[in-house]
Write an enzyme that holds these catalytic residues in place. Structure first.
Site, short mmCIF file in Angstrom:
data_model
loop_
_atom_site.label_atom_id
_atom_site.label_comp_id
_atom_site.label_asym_id
_atom_site.label_seq_id
_atom_site.Cartn_x
_atom_site.Cartn_y
_atom_site.Cartn_z
N HIS A 199 0.86 -1.47 -0.32
CA HIS A 199 -0.05 0.14 -0.08
C HIS A 199 1.26 0.87 -0.36
CE1 HIS A 199 1.08 0.20 4.20
NE2 HIS A 199 0.18 1.79 4.46
C1 UD1 Z 1 -1.92 6.16 5.29
C2 UD1 Z 1 -0.28 6.66 6.44
C3 UD1 Z 1 1.00 5.76 6.35
C4 UD1 Z 1 0.16 4.15 6.71
C5 UD1 Z 1 -1.15 3.84 6.18
C6 UD1 Z 1 -2.30 2.31 6.79
C7 UD1 Z 1 0.38 9.10 6.09
C8 UD1 Z 1 0.86 9.78 5.22
N1 UD1 Z 1 0.27 7.16 5.22
O1 UD1 Z 1 -1.14 6.05 4.58
O2 UD1 Z 1 1.81 5.94 6.95
O3 UD1 Z 1 0.95 3.02 6.61
O4 UD1 Z 1 -2.26 4.52 6.13
O5 UD1 Z 1 -2.97 2.24 6.38
O6 UD1 Z 1 -0.90 9.43 6.70
N2 UD1 Z 1 -9.04 5.92 1.58
C9 UD1 Z 1 -10.21 4.95 1.82
N3 UD1 Z 1 -10.72 4.49 2.77
C10 UD1 Z 1 -9.98 3.71 3.64
C11 UD1 Z 1 -9.20 4.78 4.11
C12 UD1 Z 1 -8.27 5.68 2.59
O7 UD1 Z 1 -10.62 4.47 0.84
O8 UD1 Z 1 -10.60 3.58 5.14
C13 UD1 Z 1 -7.91 6.08 0.61
C14 UD1 Z 1 -7.96 7.81 0.35
O9 UD1 Z 1 -9.12 8.42 0.29
C15 UD1 Z 1 -6.53 7.97 -0.05
C16 UD1 Z 1 -6.29 6.49 -0.23
O10 UD1 Z 1 -7.29 5.74 0.79
O11 UD1 Z 1 -6.97 7.99 -1.44
C17 UD1 Z 1 -4.84 6.83 0.42
O12 UD1 Z 1 -5.43 6.98 2.13
P1 UD1 Z 1 -4.54 7.52 3.08
O13 UD1 Z 1 -5.06 8.13 4.21
O14 UD1 Z 1 -3.73 8.88 2.12
O15 UD1 Z 1 -3.10 7.11 3.50
P2 UD1 Z 1 -2.82 5.36 3.57
O16 UD1 Z 1 -1.75 5.15 2.23
O17 UD1 Z 1 -4.08 4.82 4.01
#
Ligand code: UD1
Length: 359
Positions: free
Chosen positions: A205
């Site tokens: 991820h």
């Molecule tokens: C975040 C953390 C990372 C951690 C990871 C665990 C930061 C910079 N990164 O990364 O350190 O290892 O979490 O998972 O804070 N999304 C969904 N549903 C959700 C959550 C996220 O659809 O429940 C989507 C978001 O809208 C976004 C993408 O997934 O488009 C990434 O989510 P984001 O919160 O930016 O960071 P992670 O990659 O999860």
């Protein structure tokens, strides 16, 4: 009663908070107010952890998610500031390295509140990772830095940071506590028809992999090739899912499943032959469950695992991943070495008590 405000937002933080919130509740000396920033919001990325791990319900949810790094951090900061001004806590607690961590840390210090950072001192020395920036900022302004390993302590000493304490890794307590119930609580192995079937557990991820198509393709080529030989089970993070769909990348030898809760995750690890991941937490969860780990990154914060040959870094190199798989698939190791401390939740709690002035 003393009051602490805990800022949470992303999946790995829920796991860590589950341990410490339980200890805080047991002692009945500190009131904990939990703020969920909303960074992770899908039920299988958030609510399932609160339910299964019995984490106290957040008093506030800011519902900030799906934005650019700057907008996300800024909106979280505005919300957290309002809450801290109203709650007037004795201290603010943040975990790990996410945008929620840094947002909470910055607001706390701007309001001149005491700040505790659990999982302080980790470094990948790769400043292209958003998490590395979040760590450096948070550590540089925290009042109490609670480190999981000696390496983390040394990293902070090298940066001249004060008030550094080695407490061990809180995720070890989580695996020990919830691991006792996972077999009885989870049906994931039978649901996926994996009983007595050898399989590899994989998760991917990280932004450095998902946002660089070359890396992503190479990693999935490796998994796909291993998948011809041994089943690959991959709980798919929403970020990775989005990219694979957009790029129309299909993999017939990988069993993709939705993100799973903590009990299912523990059962998947325990029943796997090994783990392939770019997650920080899962590297250690593999070790705690006596599994080897292939790290699909170019560096790790958990260098102890590599030094002791429990894990190997392969980056996004398909051949290195295959070689590591051949090396580890039948290897037996003695996992009894204590690299991550003992009774970590209580140790951290004692430090927080001292900070807020409870004797
Ligand atoms: C975040 C953390 C990372 C951690 C990871 C665990 C930061 C910079 N990164 O990364 O350190 O290892 O979490 O998972 O804070 N999304 C969904 N549903 C959700 C959550 C996220 O659809 O429940 C989507 C978001 O809208 C976004 C993408 O997934 O488009 C990434 O989510 P984001 O919160 O930016 O960071 P992670 O990659 O999860």
């Amino acid at each position: 009663m003393k009051k602490i405000v805990t800022i949470l937002g992303a999946r790995p933080q829920f796991v860590k908070a589950a341990v410490l919130s339980r200890v805080i509740l047991e002692h009945q000396e500190i009131e904990e107010v939990i703020v969920h920033t909303g960074q992770h919001y899908d039920p299988n990325m958030s609510a399932v952890f609160f339910e299964e791990m019995e984490i106290p319900k957040p008093k506030y949810n800011l519902n900030v998610n799906g934005l650019s790094h700057a907008k996300m951090t800024a909106e979280m900061m505005v919300g957290i500031e309002e809450i801290l001004l109203y709650e007037k806590p004795d201290t603010v607690l943040v975990y790990g390295d996410t945008n929620s961590t840094m947002a909470g840390a910055l607001v706390a210090k701007k309001l001149d509140l005491k700040l505790v950072h659990v999982e302080a001192g980790l470094r990948s020395f790769n400043r292209q990772m958003p998490e590395e920036i979040n760590r450096i900022v948070t550590d540089s302004i925290s009042d109490l830095l609670l480190c999981p390993t000696d390496t983390a302590v040394q990293n902070l000493k090298n940066e001249g940071v004060q008030n550094v304490i080695q407490c061990g890794d809180i995720m070890k307590d989580a695996v020990a506590f919830y691991g006792k119930f996972s077999a009885e609580k989870s049906t994931v192995i039978s649901d996926l028809n994996l009983t007595d079937i050898p399989f590899v557990l994989a998760t991917i991820h990280r932004q450095e992999n998902t946002d660089h198509l070359d890396n992503l393709s190479a990693i999935f080529n490796g998994l796909e090739t291993i998948g011809k030989d041994v089943k690959i089970v991959l709980p798919l993070h929403p970020r990775t899912k989005k990219i694979l769909q957009q790029r129309r990348l299909f993999h017939k030898n990988i069993l993709f499943i939705d993100p799973v809760g903590y009990f299912d995750m523990l059962e998947l690890i325990k029943n796997s032959i090994l783990v392939i991941t770019d997650s920080g937490g899962l590297q250690k969860e593999a070790f705690f469950n006596k599994k080897h780990c292939i790290i699909a990154r170019t560096e790790t914060e958990w260098v102890e695992l590599v030094q002791h040959d429990f894990a190997r870094i392969v980056g996004s190199d398909t051949k290195e991943m295959m070689d590591a798989f051949e090396y580890f698939r039948n290897k037996t190791s003695d996992f009894s070495i204590n690299l991550f401390g003992e009774n970590v939740g209580e140790t951290i709690y004692c430090q927080i008590k001292d900070l807020v002035g409870i004797n």
